[in-house]
Design an enzyme around this catalytic site. Structure first.
Site, mmCIF file in Angstrom:
data_model
loop_
_atom_site.group_PDB
_atom_site.id
_atom_site.type_symbol
_atom_site.label_atom_id
_atom_site.label_comp_id
_atom_site.label_asym_id
_atom_site.label_seq_id
_atom_site.Cartn_x
_atom_site.Cartn_y
_atom_site.Cartn_z
ATOM 1 N N HIS A 1 50.488 38.569 26.991
ATOM 2 C CA HIS A 1 50.617 39.740 27.940
ATOM 3 C C HIS A 1 52.006 40.067 28.309
ATOM 4 O O HIS A 1 52.591 39.226 29.544
ATOM 5 C CB HIS A 1 49.645 39.603 28.963
ATOM 6 C CG HIS A 1 49.244 40.673 29.917
ATOM 7 N ND1 HIS A 1 48.217 41.010 30.348
ATOM 8 C CD2 HIS A 1 50.413 41.403 30.922
ATOM 9 C CE1 HIS A 1 48.188 42.162 31.139
ATOM 10 N NE2 HIS A 1 49.470 42.071 31.566
ATOM 11 N N HIS B 1 54.862 43.145 29.034
ATOM 12 C CA HIS B 1 55.473 44.598 29.051
ATOM 13 C C HIS B 1 56.507 44.990 28.560
ATOM 14 O O HIS B 1 57.610 44.898 28.965
ATOM 15 C CB HIS B 1 55.561 45.038 30.534
ATOM 16 C CG HIS B 1 54.066 44.844 31.218
ATOM 17 N ND1 HIS B 1 53.111 45.941 31.185
ATOM 18 C CD2 HIS B 1 53.373 43.926 31.663
ATOM 19 C CE1 HIS B 1 51.908 45.760 31.853
ATOM 20 N NE2 HIS B 1 52.151 44.306 32.352
ATOM 21 N N GLY C 1 55.721 49.171 35.400
ATOM 22 C CA GLY C 1 56.009 49.330 36.846
ATOM 23 C C GLY C 1 55.949 50.956 37.165
ATOM 24 O O GLY C 1 55.412 51.691 36.714
ATOM 25 N N TYR D 1 46.262 50.810 31.684
ATOM 26 C CA TYR D 1 45.261 50.519 32.752
ATOM 27 C C TYR D 1 43.975 51.361 32.573
ATOM 28 O O TYR D 1 43.023 51.119 32.857
ATOM 29 C CB TYR D 1 46.134 50.851 34.025
ATOM 30 C CG TYR D 1 46.570 49.795 34.801
ATOM 31 C CD1 TYR D 1 47.073 48.718 34.126
ATOM 32 C CD2 TYR D 1 46.553 49.888 36.206
ATOM 33 C CE1 TYR D 1 47.794 47.615 35.101
ATOM 34 C CE2 TYR D 1 47.334 48.870 36.809
ATOM 35 C CZ TYR D 1 48.019 47.797 36.242
ATOM 36 O OH TYR D 1 48.304 46.869 37.185
ATOM 37 N N HIS E 1 45.201 37.723 35.476
ATOM 38 C CA HIS E 1 45.630 37.536 36.655
ATOM 39 C C HIS E 1 44.607 36.964 37.484
ATOM 40 O O HIS E 1 44.466 37.030 38.536
ATOM 41 C CB HIS E 1 45.884 38.974 37.271
ATOM 42 C CG HIS E 1 46.628 39.958 36.556
ATOM 43 N ND1 HIS E 1 47.747 39.567 35.904
ATOM 44 C CD2 HIS E 1 46.646 41.203 36.570
ATOM 45 C CE1 HIS E 1 48.131 40.536 35.281
ATOM 46 N NE2 HIS E 1 47.598 41.672 35.484
ATOM 47 N N ASP F 1 53.006 38.108 31.892
ATOM 48 C CA ASP F 1 53.264 39.448 32.494
ATOM 49 C C ASP F 1 54.626 39.946 32.269
ATOM 50 O O ASP F 1 54.955 40.867 33.089
ATOM 51 C CB ASP F 1 52.616 39.637 33.984
ATOM 52 C CG ASP F 1 51.797 40.847 34.133
ATOM 53 O OD1 ASP F 1 52.198 42.002 33.435
ATOM 54 O OD2 ASP F 1 51.430 41.086 35.104
HETATM 55 C C1 FWO Z 1 50.580 42.842 38.260
HETATM 56 C C2 FWO Z 1 51.754 45.299 35.719
HETATM 57 C C3 FWO Z 1 49.805 43.882 39.334
HETATM 58 C C4 FWO Z 1 52.703 47.267 35.181
HETATM 59 O O1 FWO Z 1 48.855 43.622 39.898
HETATM 60 O O2 FWO Z 1 49.494 44.679 36.321
HETATM 61 O O3 FWO Z 1 50.436 44.768 39.613
HETATM 62 O O4 FWO Z 1 52.225 48.303 34.913
HETATM 63 O O5 FWO Z 1 54.044 46.999 35.040
HETATM 64 N N1 FWO Z 1 51.258 43.582 37.380
HETATM 65 N N2 FWO Z 1 51.257 47.098 37.115
HETATM 66 C C5 FWO Z 1 51.323 41.666 39.087
HETATM 67 C C6 FWO Z 1 50.998 40.360 38.380
HETATM 68 C C7 FWO Z 1 51.747 39.361 38.845
HETATM 69 C C8 FWO Z 1 49.577 40.095 38.629
HETATM 70 C C9 FWO Z 1 50.659 44.428 36.386
HETATM 71 C C10 FWO Z 1 52.160 46.343 36.529
HETATM 72 ZN ZN ZN Z 2 48.226 43.692 35.002
#
Ligand code: FWO
Ligand code: ZN
Length: 391
Positions: free
Chosen positions: A62, A64, A69, A131, A225, A286
């Site tokens: 996993h 990116h 973000g 997502y 997560h 992540d």
């Molecule tokens: C987690 C990726 C979060 C993206 O909950 O899911 O935001 O699109 O880059 N990150 N939203 C953080 C983890 C450490 C659990 C993502 C983020």
């Molecule tokens: Zn995530």
């Protein structure tokens, strides 16, 4: 053409003792107890592994890779990853994904980035989607994506129980899993759906419901997560005890843990103590995703960036701080993801597998050398960047 690594102690990930490992091209040719290398043999590189442990290259399921973000506006978008960040972290296989943003981040660029990293020498796959449900596929459907595009091996990260998710109904969710499953079956791929779990009230509700009310196998989904704040973990333990696979995110900052958040290494110890099979647990970083913090009104109040180097740091911490044997801790990033994602050439030191190898210093488990598909990418901790090793 040939590389011979001598005197290293092999964790395949099971402990095999000192072996001589022969690499032919991009594959592991074999493991030997006592092999004489003829001195006048041309085109053979001998690597002395004395004082080193030889383990499989890590699989990070996993990442990116194009960045993610943006949850605090455009200025909070996170950067694309560089090859050397991945290789110096001991990772030789990555699965790339999109996250919250599926407008300014696209599957086309995720695909291109994955192909670029593959050309540079590591192994890459991608998830279709982001997502959101309904998933925006590359082709006409996620089933087609999985069946027709070699790099697509599953779907994700689909967000559940999160204020940023598309708030899918259970029926919408289950339909997405069903399409991924059939696409996987018809193409011999995993078709696994990687589930982002947020801190919302529903927690793992849809996953328990999938188990109780549908005929879909529970291993079709991989929630990630699972060690995050907000009581997600206790439900994840239950889910794993019922036979589900659970993924632990390694990027939480061990120096600044939120209430209820567990380091992946500690969560691994707790899962094993709770009686969960160690084969049901994976780690992922992540990497390059955002790590935003929200207040009780779900307004963004802080932003970090996840890093791939946390993946092996947590494996090391599992061994050094939580007394988990190296062969068990390694499974979370080698044999387990290889089995779950049906990566037959990956995750083990065995004749015929891809020559993805990490050499670790025995005394402190730091990374010394990284080989991906038979090519040395990191030597004495320095990465190969555009054909030359860093100074
Ligand atoms: C987690 C990726 C979060 C993206 O909950 O899911 O935001 O699109 O880059 N990150 N939203 C953080 C983890 C450490 C659990 C993502 C983020
Ligand atoms: Zn995530």
């Amino acid at each position: 053409m040939l590389k011979v690594i001598r005197n290293a102690e092999v964790y395949a990930p099971e402990y095999l003792g000192v072996k001589t490992v022969v690499i032919a091209g991009d594959k592991i040719e074999g493991l030997y107890d006592d092999l004489k290398v003829p001195e006048n043999f041309i085109d053979i590189e001998v690597i002395d592994g004395k004082g080193l442990l030889l383990v499989p290259g890590l699989i990070d399921n996993h990442v990116h890779i194009t960045g993610g973000g943006g949850e605090g506006g455009f200025a909070t978008r996170t950067p694309e990853i560089q090859l050397s960040q991945i290789t110096t972290a001991g990772i030789t296989t990555v699965i790339g994904c999109l996250g919250t943003d599926n407008v300014c981040r696209e599957l086309t660029s995720l695909y291109a980035k994955a192909c670029g990293l593959e050309e540079e020498g590591i192994t890459t796959y991608i998830y279709s989607g982001s997502y959101e449900i309904p998933v925006k596929p590359l082709t006409r459907s996620i089933k087609e994506d999985i069946m027709l595009i070699d790099k697509v091996i599953g779907v994700g990260e689909i967000a559940l129980s999160d204020h940023r998710s598309s708030q899918p109904t259970f029926e919408e969710f289950i339909r997405t899993v069903a399409l991924a499953r059939v696409g996987g079956m018809l193409s011999g791929k995993s078709g696994v759906v990687n589930i982002h779990l947020g801190t919302g009230k529903k927690k793992l509700q849809y996953l328990f419901k999938l188990m109780e009310e549908t005929e879909l196998p529970v291993k079709q989904v991989l929630p990630t997560h699972c060690n995050r704040e907000g009581k997600v973990f206790s439900e994840a333990v239950k889910f794993a005890k019922l036979g589900g696979n659970v993924d632990l995110t390694t990027s939480f900052n061990p120096e600044d843990m939120e209430e209820g958040e567990l380091r992946a290494s500690e969560a691994l110890q707790e899962l094993i103590r709770a009686g969960v099979s160690e084969d049901n647990i994976t780690f992922s970083s992540d990497g390059n995703g955002s790590l935003p913090t929200f207040n009780s009104a779900n307004e963004i109040v802080g932003l970090g960036i996840c890093s791939v180097d946390s993946l092996f740091k947590e494996v090391r911490a599992a061994v050094q701080e939580y007394n988990i044997p190296l062969e068990k801790a390694l499974k979370t990033v080698t044999t387990n993801p290889a089995r779950i994602f049906k990566l037959k050439q990956k995750g083990a030191i065995e004749a015929g597998k891809d020559a993805d190898i990490v050499l670790l210093h025995k005394e402190d488990l730091t990374i010394n050398q990284v080989i991906a598909k038979g090519k040395i990418h990191v030597k004495a901790g320095k990465a190969l960047i555009r054909g030359v090793y860093e100074k």
